[in-house]
Design a protein around this motif. Sequence first.
Motif, PDB file in Angstrom:
ATOM      1  N   LEU A   1      -2.925   2.290 -12.034  1.00  0.00           N
ATOM      2  CA  LEU A   1      -3.301   3.395 -11.166  1.00  0.00           C
ATOM      3  C   LEU A   1      -2.344   3.503  -9.983  1.00  0.00           C
ATOM      4  CD1 LEU A   1      -5.651   5.364 -11.350  1.00  0.00           C
ATOM      5  CD2 LEU A   1      -6.844   3.980  -9.685  1.00  0.00           C
ATOM      6  N   THR A   2      -2.077   2.385  -9.360  1.00  0.00           N
ATOM      7  CA  THR A   2      -1.173   2.429  -8.211  1.00  0.00           C
ATOM      8  C   THR A   2       0.249   2.712  -8.630  1.00  0.00           C
ATOM      9  OG1 THR A   2      -1.752   0.113  -8.234  1.00  0.00           O
ATOM     10  CG2 THR A   2      -1.937   1.259  -6.164  1.00  0.00           C
ATOM     11  N   ASP A   3       0.651   2.155  -9.760  1.00  0.00           N
ATOM     12  CA  ASP A   3       1.980   2.458 -10.285  1.00  0.00           C
ATOM     13  C   ASP A   3       2.127   3.955 -10.442  1.00  0.00           C
ATOM     14  OD1 ASP A   3       3.088   0.036 -10.431  1.00  0.00           O
ATOM     15  OD2 ASP A   3       3.352  -0.001 -12.619  1.00  0.00           O
ATOM     16  N   GLY A   4       1.113   4.555 -11.058  1.00  0.00           N
ATOM     17  CA  GLY A   4       1.126   5.993 -11.295  1.00  0.00           C
ATOM     18  C   GLY A   4       1.193   6.762  -9.992  1.00  0.00           C
TER      19      GLY A   4
ATOM     20  N   LEU B   1       3.865  10.170  -6.185  1.00  0.00           N
ATOM     21  CA  LEU B   1       4.040  10.555  -4.786  1.00  0.00           C
ATOM     22  C   LEU B   1       5.389  10.113  -4.246  1.00  0.00           C
ATOM     23  CD1 LEU B   1       0.492   9.629  -3.458  1.00  0.00           C
ATOM     24  CD2 LEU B   1       1.327  11.862  -4.179  1.00  0.00           C
ATOM     25  N   GLY B   2       6.262   9.663  -5.143  1.00  0.00           N
ATOM     26  CA  GLY B   2       7.571   9.149  -4.741  1.00  0.00           C
ATOM     27  C   GLY B   2       8.358  10.092  -3.852  1.00  0.00           C
ATOM     28  N   PHE B   3       8.141  11.405  -4.063  1.00  0.00           N
ATOM     29  CA  PHE B   3       8.916  12.376  -3.275  1.00  0.00           C
ATOM     30  C   PHE B   3       8.616  12.286  -1.778  1.00  0.00           C
ATOM     31  CE2 PHE B   3       4.949  14.378  -4.415  1.00  0.00           C
ATOM     32  CZ  PHE B   3       4.582  15.066  -3.267  1.00  0.00           C
ATOM     33  N   LEU B   4       7.437  11.730  -1.442  1.00  0.00           N
ATOM     34  CA  LEU B   4       7.069  11.625  -0.030  1.00  0.00           C
ATOM     35  C   LEU B   4       7.923  10.597   0.715  1.00  0.00           C
ATOM     36  CD1 LEU B   4       3.181  11.798  -0.142  1.00  0.00           C
ATOM     37  CD2 LEU B   4       4.742  13.485   0.824  1.00  0.00           C
ATOM     38  N   LYS B   5       8.527   9.689  -0.062  1.00  0.00           N
ATOM     39  CA  LYS B   5       9.384   8.672   0.553  1.00  0.00           C
ATOM     40  C   LYS B   5      10.491   9.325   1.358  1.00  0.00           C
ATOM     41  CE  LYS B   5       9.203   5.012  -2.622  1.00  0.00           C
ATOM     42  NZ  LYS B   5       9.844   4.433  -3.787  1.00  0.00           N
ATOM     43  N   LYS B   6      10.953  10.479   0.830  1.00  0.00           N
ATOM     44  CA  LYS B   6      12.082  11.157   1.473  1.00  0.00           C
ATOM     45  C   LYS B   6      11.741  11.610   2.880  1.00  0.00           C
ATOM     46  CE  LYS B   6      14.561  12.392  -2.641  1.00  0.00           C
ATOM     47  NZ  LYS B   6      13.631  12.479  -3.789  1.00  0.00           N
ATOM     48  N   VAL B   7      10.447  11.846   3.137  1.00  0.00           N
ATOM     49  CA  VAL B   7      10.077  12.257   4.493  1.00  0.00           C
ATOM     50  C   VAL B   7       9.513  11.075   5.271  1.00  0.00           C
ATOM     51  CG1 VAL B   7       9.755  14.700   4.026  1.00  0.00           C
ATOM     52  CG2 VAL B   7       7.867  13.105   3.631  1.00  0.00           C
ATOM     53  N   GLY B   8       9.787   9.864   4.795  1.00  0.00           N
ATOM     54  CA  GLY B   8       9.459   8.679   5.588  1.00  0.00           C
ATOM     55  C   GLY B   8       8.063   8.121   5.409  1.00  0.00           C
ATOM     56  N   VAL B   9       7.345   8.556   4.380  1.00  0.00           N
ATOM     57  CA  VAL B   9       6.026   7.976   4.131  1.00  0.00           C
ATOM     58  C   VAL B   9       6.202   6.672   3.344  1.00  0.00           C
ATOM     59  CG1 VAL B   9       3.763   8.354   3.098  1.00  0.00           C
ATOM     60  CG2 VAL B   9       5.021  10.276   4.069  1.00  0.00           C
ATOM     61  N   PRO B  10       5.637   5.556   3.806  1.00  0.00           N
ATOM     62  CA  PRO B  10       5.788   4.289   3.073  1.00  0.00           C
ATOM     63  C   PRO B  10       4.911   4.270   1.832  1.00  0.00           C
ATOM     64  CG  PRO B  10       4.434   3.949   5.008  1.00  0.00           C
ATOM     65  CD  PRO B  10       4.830   5.392   5.024  1.00  0.00           C
ATOM     66  N   VAL B  11       5.341   5.016   0.821  1.00  0.00           N
ATOM     67  CA  VAL B  11       4.512   5.209  -0.372  1.00  0.00           C
ATOM     68  C   VAL B  11       4.170   3.887  -1.042  1.00  0.00           C
ATOM     69  CG1 VAL B  11       4.378   6.290  -2.641  1.00  0.00           C
ATOM     70  CG2 VAL B  11       5.472   7.486  -0.756  1.00  0.00           C
ATOM     71  N   HIS B  12       5.177   3.026  -1.187  1.00  0.00           N
ATOM     72  CA  HIS B  12       4.919   1.758  -1.870  1.00  0.00           C
ATOM     73  C   HIS B  12       3.871   0.938  -1.138  1.00  0.00           C
ATOM     74  CE1 HIS B  12       5.476  -2.066  -3.869  1.00  0.00           C
ATOM     75  NE2 HIS B  12       5.489  -2.603  -2.657  1.00  0.00           N
TER      76      HIS B  12
ATOM     77  N   MET C   1      -3.699   0.241  -1.500  1.00  0.00           N
ATOM     78  CA  MET C   1      -4.769   0.841  -2.289  1.00  0.00           C
ATOM     79  C   MET C   1      -5.130  -0.027  -3.486  1.00  0.00           C
ATOM     80  SD  MET C   1      -4.992   4.687  -3.499  1.00  0.00           S
ATOM     81  CE  MET C   1      -5.225   4.149  -5.161  1.00  0.00           C
ATOM     82  N   SER C   2      -4.108  -0.548  -4.136  1.00  0.00           N
ATOM     83  CA  SER C   2      -4.413  -1.341  -5.332  1.00  0.00           C
ATOM     84  C   SER C   2      -5.148  -2.618  -4.944  1.00  0.00           C
ATOM     85  CB  SER C   2      -3.141  -1.642  -6.116  1.00  0.00           C
ATOM     86  OG  SER C   2      -2.475  -2.751  -5.583  1.00  0.00           O
ATOM     87  N   ILE C   3      -4.768  -3.187  -3.800  1.00  0.00           N
ATOM     88  CA  ILE C   3      -5.479  -4.392  -3.356  1.00  0.00           C
ATOM     89  C   ILE C   3      -6.934  -4.050  -3.043  1.00  0.00           C
ATOM     90  CG2 ILE C   3      -5.640  -6.087  -1.506  1.00  0.00           C
ATOM     91  CD1 ILE C   3      -2.567  -6.058  -1.429  1.00  0.00           C
ATOM     92  N   ALA C   4      -7.114  -2.908  -2.352  1.00  0.00           N
ATOM     93  CA  ALA C   4      -8.481  -2.501  -2.006  1.00  0.00           C
ATOM     94  C   ALA C   4      -9.314  -2.332  -3.273  1.00  0.00           C
ATOM     95  CB  ALA C   4      -8.454  -1.216  -1.203  1.00  0.00           C
ATOM     96  N   LEU C   5      -8.729  -1.643  -4.266  1.00  0.00           N
ATOM     97  CA  LEU C   5      -9.461  -1.417  -5.517  1.00  0.00           C
ATOM     98  C   LEU C   5      -9.797  -2.729  -6.209  1.00  0.00           C
ATOM     99  CD1 LEU C   5      -7.738   1.624  -7.203  1.00  0.00           C
ATOM    100  CD2 LEU C   5     -10.113   1.428  -6.481  1.00  0.00           C
ATOM    101  N   ARG C   6      -8.806  -3.611  -6.204  1.00  0.00           N
ATOM    102  CA  ARG C   6      -8.974  -4.885  -6.886  1.00  0.00           C
ATOM    103  C   ARG C   6     -10.078  -5.705  -6.215  1.00  0.00           C
ATOM    104  NH1 ARG C   6      -7.878  -9.649  -6.208  1.00  0.00           N
ATOM    105  NH2 ARG C   6      -7.233 -11.169  -7.767  1.00  0.00           N
ATOM    106  N   PHE C   7     -10.230  -5.487  -4.915  1.00  0.00           N
ATOM    107  CA  PHE C   7     -11.192  -6.307  -4.191  1.00  0.00           C
ATOM    108  C   PHE C   7     -12.615  -5.771  -4.251  1.00  0.00           C
ATOM    109  CE2 PHE C   7      -7.864  -8.884  -2.769  1.00  0.00           C
ATOM    110  CZ  PHE C   7      -8.429 -10.004  -2.194  1.00  0.00           C
ATOM    111  N   ILE C   8     -12.766  -4.533  -4.709  1.00  0.00           N
ATOM    112  CA  ILE C   8     -14.129  -3.986  -4.761  1.00  0.00           C
ATOM    113  C   ILE C   8     -15.050  -4.877  -5.590  1.00  0.00           C
ATOM    114  CG2 ILE C   8     -15.565  -2.071  -5.564  1.00  0.00           C
ATOM    115  CD1 ILE C   8     -13.333  -0.188  -4.708  1.00  0.00           C
TER     116      ILE C   8
END
Lengths: 265, 284
Positions: free
Chosen positions: A135-138, A143-154, A160-167
Motif C-alpha cells: 500500500l505504501t509502495d503504491g 504521489l511521486g510527483f509531489l517530491k518535485k515541490v518538496g513534499v517528503p513523500v517517502h 503511514m505504513s508504520i501507523a498501519l502496521r501498528f494498528i
Amino acid sequence: MLRDITLGQYYPVDSVLHRLDPRTKLFGTLVYIVTLFIADHILAYIAAAVFLTAAIRLSRVPVKFMVRGLKAVVFLLLISVSFNLFLTPGRPIFTIGFLKMTWEGVEIAAFMSIRLVFLVMGSTLLTLTTTPNQLTDGLERSLGFLKKVGVPVHEVSMMMSIALRFIPILVEETDKIMKAQMARGADFESGNLIQRAKAMVPLLVPLFISAFRRATDLAMAMEARCYRGGEGRTKMKPLHYERRDRMTYLVYLLYFALCVAIRFL
Amino acid sequence: MAIEVKHLDHRYGEGTIFEQYALKNVTLTIADGEFIGLIGHTGSGKSTLTQHLNGLLKATSGDILYNGESIYAEGYSMKELRGRVGLVFQYPEHQLFETDVFTDVCFGPKNLGLSEEEIKRRAAEALALVGLDESFYKQSPFELSGGQKRRAAIAGVLAMKPEVLILDEPTAGLDPRGRDDILGLVARLHEEQGMTVILVSHSMEDVARYVSRLVVMNRGEKVFDGTPREVFRHYKQLEKMGLAAPQITYVVHALRERGIAIDEDIMTVEEARDAILALWRKNA
C-alpha cells in the motif's frame, strides 16, 4: 470485541485482487469513491453495488469478514441517518413535537447510509487485499510527483505504513491491558460518561507508555539497519504494471463512464 | 473443590480462514490448596485456559464451576469471581499506571468496593508480601527496576486477596536472580497463605522444583496431568511438543541405559547427586 475492527487488516488469501498492482487498487478505490459522491440516481447506486460485489467476489475475502468491519461505523451511521430523517424539509410523514419525518428525509437518509456503507466496504477491501507494505509502495509511487515541490513523500508514506502496521499490534495490546485491568476488577462498560472516561485512565496510560516504547525500539532497530530516509533508496520489489492491471484500468474507465453518464443523462 | 473445568472448547474467528481451536475439550479439576504447573509451548492454549478461569474469555462450549457454581450462570458476578481468582498477566508491569506504587496497588481492592481503611490495609499487606517496604510507597512505579516493577504489579493482584492465584509466565524476561525471587515468592504464598496457585510456564526446570502437579497442554488439548515425576516419564513425547524435561532427567535416563540402576523419577540435581553417591558407595 476489539478483534472485530477489520479496517487496516490484511486478509491473506491468493486472488486476482490480491495480485493486482497496489497503484491499480488505490486508483480503483479513488474512482469508486468519486462515483459514490457524484451518484444521485438509483441506477448509479446499483452500478456501484455491482462493482463492489464483483470486487468482493474476486477478492475471495468472506463477506462476513467485511461486514464485521462495518460495526465500527454503526454509530456514525445512526447519527447521520437520524439527522437526515428529521431535519430534511419536505413532505411530512409524521411529526413528534418539533421532529418531522419527511419523505425527502427518508430518501436522503437511505442514500446517505448506502453511500457510507459502500465507502467503508470499498476502502476496507483495499486494505484487506493489500499488505501495508504494498500500500505504501503504491502511494509513494503514485504521489511521486509531489517530491518535485518538496513534499517528503517517502517519509510520509513510511510513517503511514508504520501507523498501519501498528494498528493490529496496538489493538491487541489494548485488548491485553484491558483484560489485565479487568482481572483487577476494572469496569469499562458501566457508569455514566464521566465515570467511563475516568475508567479509561488505567487503559490509556499503559497503552501510551507501550506505544512510545515500541516507537523508540522501532526507530532504534531501523537506524541499526542504516535507514536514513528515502534518498537513494532502492526497492527489493519494484512495482510494474501487468496485463491484468491494464485490463482493470479499462474496467475502471467503463465503470466511471457509466456513472458519469447516469449523472448527466 | 475449587475449580472444575468441564469439556471446555474455545474457537477463534469462526467462519474465516483464521478459525482455529484455542482449546479443545479440556476437562480439569483443581482442588483447594493445590500448587499446579500449567505447561505448554507457545500457542498451546495455556494462557487462553487461564483467562477462562476468571471469566475474561467466554468458552464456545463447556462449563466452568467455581466452588460448585457455574460461572456462566445468569447473574453470576464476574467482578466477584475476578477478586477470588487473581490473574497475573505476562509482563504485569505493563499494566502499572498510577503516579505512585501504593495507589497502584490500591486499584484492585478499590474496584472491589471495599472501605478506604480496608483498601489501605490490604495494599500495605500485599506490598509487604512481595517484599516492597514503605520506602517504595511514594515512588513512581515507572522508576523501579524490572524485578521491583513486577513485584509491585503482583502486589496489585494480591491486594484483592484472591483464593486462587494464577500467574502467566511470571519469570519471563527476568534475570536468574529475579526469577528465583519471584518463584520463591510464589512458593511462599502457597505455603504461608494457603493459596491455590497455578503457575503457567514453558520452562520445566522452573516449575519442577515447586509444583506438586503438572498439567501439560498441547495444541489446545490437555495431554498430561499428574505429578511432575509421572509427567517427566513421558519426556520423549514432551520433546515432540517442543518441551523438555529438566536436564537432570536426561542424565538419569542416560545412566539407566548404561545399566546403572538409578531411580528414574529423580527430578532435581540434588536428588541425583545423593542417588549417585549412594550407588557409588554401595559398589565401592
